[in-house]
Design an enzyme around this catalytic site. Structure first.
Site, short mmCIF file in Angstrom:
data_model
loop_
_atom_site.label_atom_id
_atom_site.label_comp_id
_atom_site.label_asym_id
_atom_site.label_seq_id
_atom_site.Cartn_x
_atom_site.Cartn_y
_atom_site.Cartn_z
N GLY A 14 133.53 49.33 100.15
CA GLY A 14 132.85 49.72 98.90
C GLY A 14 133.85 50.01 97.80
O GLY A 14 134.91 50.58 98.06
N ARG A 75 133.29 42.40 102.05
CA ARG A 75 133.26 42.74 103.48
C ARG A 75 133.48 41.43 104.23
O ARG A 75 132.90 40.41 103.87
CB ARG A 75 131.95 43.41 103.84
CG ARG A 75 131.71 44.61 102.92
CD ARG A 75 130.76 45.62 103.46
NE ARG A 75 130.26 46.48 102.40
CZ ARG A 75 130.64 47.75 102.19
NH1 ARG A 75 131.53 48.32 102.96
NH2 ARG A 75 130.11 48.45 101.22
N ASP A 106 136.86 54.09 105.57
CA ASP A 106 136.99 54.18 107.01
C ASP A 106 137.08 52.80 107.70
O ASP A 106 137.98 52.57 108.50
CB ASP A 106 135.69 54.91 107.44
CG ASP A 106 135.70 55.32 108.86
OD1 ASP A 106 136.61 56.08 109.21
OD2 ASP A 106 134.83 54.85 109.60
N THR A 129 137.46 55.71 98.57
CA THR A 129 136.02 55.76 98.86
C THR A 129 135.40 56.95 98.15
O THR A 129 136.00 58.02 98.11
CB THR A 129 135.75 55.86 100.39
OG1 THR A 129 134.37 56.20 100.58
CG2 THR A 129 136.59 56.92 101.08
N ASP A 131 132.96 58.53 99.21
CA ASP A 131 132.33 59.42 100.19
C ASP A 131 133.19 60.61 100.62
O ASP A 131 132.66 61.56 101.21
CB ASP A 131 131.97 58.63 101.47
CG ASP A 131 130.91 57.57 101.21
OD1 ASP A 131 130.16 57.74 100.25
OD2 ASP A 131 130.85 56.59 101.98
N ASP A 133 135.14 60.86 103.07
CA ASP A 133 134.93 61.10 104.50
C ASP A 133 136.12 60.74 105.37
O ASP A 133 135.97 60.48 106.56
CB ASP A 133 133.67 60.34 104.98
CG ASP A 133 133.79 58.83 104.77
OD1 ASP A 133 134.73 58.40 104.07
OD2 ASP A 133 132.95 58.10 105.29
N ARG A 175 125.65 58.26 103.71
CA ARG A 175 124.73 58.36 104.86
C ARG A 175 125.39 59.04 106.05
O ARG A 175 124.72 59.54 106.93
CB ARG A 175 124.13 57.01 105.22
CG ARG A 175 125.01 55.99 105.85
CD ARG A 175 124.27 54.69 106.10
NE ARG A 175 123.82 54.07 104.86
CZ ARG A 175 122.55 53.79 104.56
NH1 ARG A 175 121.60 54.10 105.40
NH2 ARG A 175 122.24 53.22 103.43
P1 ATP Z 1 133.12 52.40 102.36
O1 ATP Z 1 133.53 53.70 102.98
O2 ATP Z 1 133.12 52.46 100.89
O3 ATP Z 1 131.88 51.79 102.97
P2 ATP Z 1 134.74 50.85 104.15
O4 ATP Z 1 136.16 50.49 104.05
O5 ATP Z 1 134.38 51.83 105.23
O6 ATP Z 1 134.28 51.33 102.72
P3 ATP Z 1 133.46 48.67 105.64
O7 ATP Z 1 132.45 47.70 105.19
O8 ATP Z 1 133.10 49.56 106.78
O9 ATP Z 1 133.87 49.50 104.34
O10 ATP Z 1 134.78 47.88 106.06
C1 ATP Z 1 135.39 46.96 105.17
C2 ATP Z 1 135.97 45.80 105.93
O11 ATP Z 1 136.97 46.27 106.86
C3 ATP Z 1 134.99 45.01 106.80
O12 ATP Z 1 134.25 44.08 106.07
C4 ATP Z 1 135.90 44.34 107.81
O13 ATP Z 1 136.49 43.19 107.27
C5 ATP Z 1 137.00 45.39 108.00
N1 ATP Z 1 136.71 46.17 109.23
C6 ATP Z 1 135.88 47.22 109.36
N2 ATP Z 1 135.83 47.64 110.64
C7 ATP Z 1 136.63 46.80 111.34
C8 ATP Z 1 137.01 46.68 112.72
N3 ATP Z 1 136.54 47.51 113.66
N4 ATP Z 1 137.88 45.70 113.06
C9 ATP Z 1 138.38 44.85 112.14
N5 ATP Z 1 138.05 44.90 110.83
C10 ATP Z 1 137.20 45.86 110.43
#
Ligand code: ATP
Length: 326
Positions: A14, A75, A106, A129, A131, A133, A175
């Site tokens: 995000g 993503r 995360d 982020t 959030d 978190d 969430r």
């Molecule tokens: P936000 O907290 O704003 O949602 P985020 O970084 O947690 O951001 P995610 O959609 O959970 O957003 O993860 C972003 C990208 O990181 C995913 O689209 C994927 O490419 C990669 N990613 C997430 N989890 C994994 C995993 N377990 N293994 C490999 N790549 C991952």
């Protein structure tokens, strides 16, 4: 000192206000230290597709004040698979990138951790982020701006809520973490916050309605973190309407406006400090760490800690909110 000649930078997951300030700080600190910088577009997807361009200081001119991310974000499901990460590694070799700076939440840092372990690449993460978190840092890039955006929006809703003597349920992002809803509620003087960490106390809402709204208030504002479990603001409003049909209940879902906008001074400064620290960390041979801030001091938090631990929310704040809403 580590021999890093070229750093790749990407934003993932995000978007969050302040990501641009972080991109600027990473780029300029790296160039200052005589490294090359490569901008990787659309997060991990850009690593798979080879969407990469060299960054000079002027690529990051005039962006410190802009929300979103100039590198775009996406993503990538492919990156979750070993085969996807193999292709990403090939791109890194082809582009002669020696180290990565990943700005995201995360999930993005989880991906970074796995990738770094599989291919022995130095990776430093920045907590980007709204959030807030991520464990091991007092705050994350984008959180302060989102909180201020929520405050401004809810202040406006308060005006109409008071004029019409309404009870408003306002849905807030987060969430899995209630930092925005809880601190947002304190900032706007809301009557309550419904947050994921403390679902079991949802029935306290009835107490609030009995003793607050009905007795003395001519408007009430409740901030509700989005949730599939409670049904978010809509779900709460329906429950309350069923039980108290006499109340004029309304729902507002703040939605994506919480992500946008020019970053606050706090987020710009945080992103600038963290971005510069990411390059310092790489030069100190740090790897697989997230840059955090604790008591105004930059710290290195191993990815394993930052992503695996639930960041605790200060439950005393709920009590403060309750006391202040009498
Ligand atoms: P936000 O907290 O704003 O949602 P985020 O970084 O947690 O951001 P995610 O959609 O959970 O957003 O993860 C972003 C990208 O990181 C995913 O689209 C994927 O490419 C990669 N990613 C997430 N989890 C994994 C995993 N377990 N293994 C490999 N790549 C991952």
């Amino acid at each position: 000192m580590a021999n890093i000649k070229c750093v790749g930078i990407l934003t993932s997951g995000g978007d969050a206000p302040g990501m641009n300030a972080a991109i600027r700080a990473v780029t300029r600190t790296a160039i200052y230290n005589e490294m090359e910088v490569k901008g990787i577009y659309r997060g991990y997807k850009g690593l798979l597709d080879g969407e990469i361009i060299p960054f000079k200081t002027n690529n990051v001119s005039n962006i410190i004040q802009q929300g979103g991310t100039i590198l775009k974000t996406a993503r990538s499901t492919e990156f979750r698979d070993p085969e996807g990460r193999r292709i990403a590694y090939e791109t890194i070799q082809k582009e002669k990138i020696d180290a990565l700076v990943v700005i995201g939440g995360d999930g993005s840092l989880t991906g970074a951790r796995i990738f770094a372990q599989e291919y022995n690449i130095p990776i430093v993460g920045l907590p980007g982020t709204i959030d807030n978190d991520l464990f091991g840092t007092d705050t994350t890039i984008g959180y302060d701006t989102a909180l201020n955006t929520i405050m401004e929006a809810v202040d406006k809703i308060r005006d109409t809520a008071t004029s019409h003597e309404r009870l408003f349920f306002i849905e807030i992002m987060g969430r899995d973490a209630g930092f925005l809803a809880l601190n947002g509620a304190l900032a706007v003087g809301a009557e309550a916050a419904i947050i994921p960490e403390i679902w079991t106390e949802v029935d306290q809402l009835e107490e609030l309605i009995e003793h607050g709204f009905r007795k003395s208030k001519n408007s009430s504002i409740v901030l509700v973190a989005e949730s599939e479990i409670t049904g978010g603001a809509m779900g709460m409003a329906e429950r309350v309407k069923k039980k108290y049909p006499q109340y004029d209940v309304r729902v507002t879902i703040l939605g994506h406006l919480q992500r946008g906008g020019s970053p606050t001074a706090t987020d710009r400064i945080l992103a600038s400090r963290m971005g510069a620290a990411a390059i310092d960390a790489l030069m100190e041979d740090q790897r697989n760490v997230m840059i955090g801030i604790q008591n105004d001091t930059i710290v290195y938090v191993p990815f394993s800690k930052a992503i695996k631990n639930d960041k605790p929310i200060n439950r005393d704040l709920l009590n403060t909110l309750r006391i202040l809403s009498i």
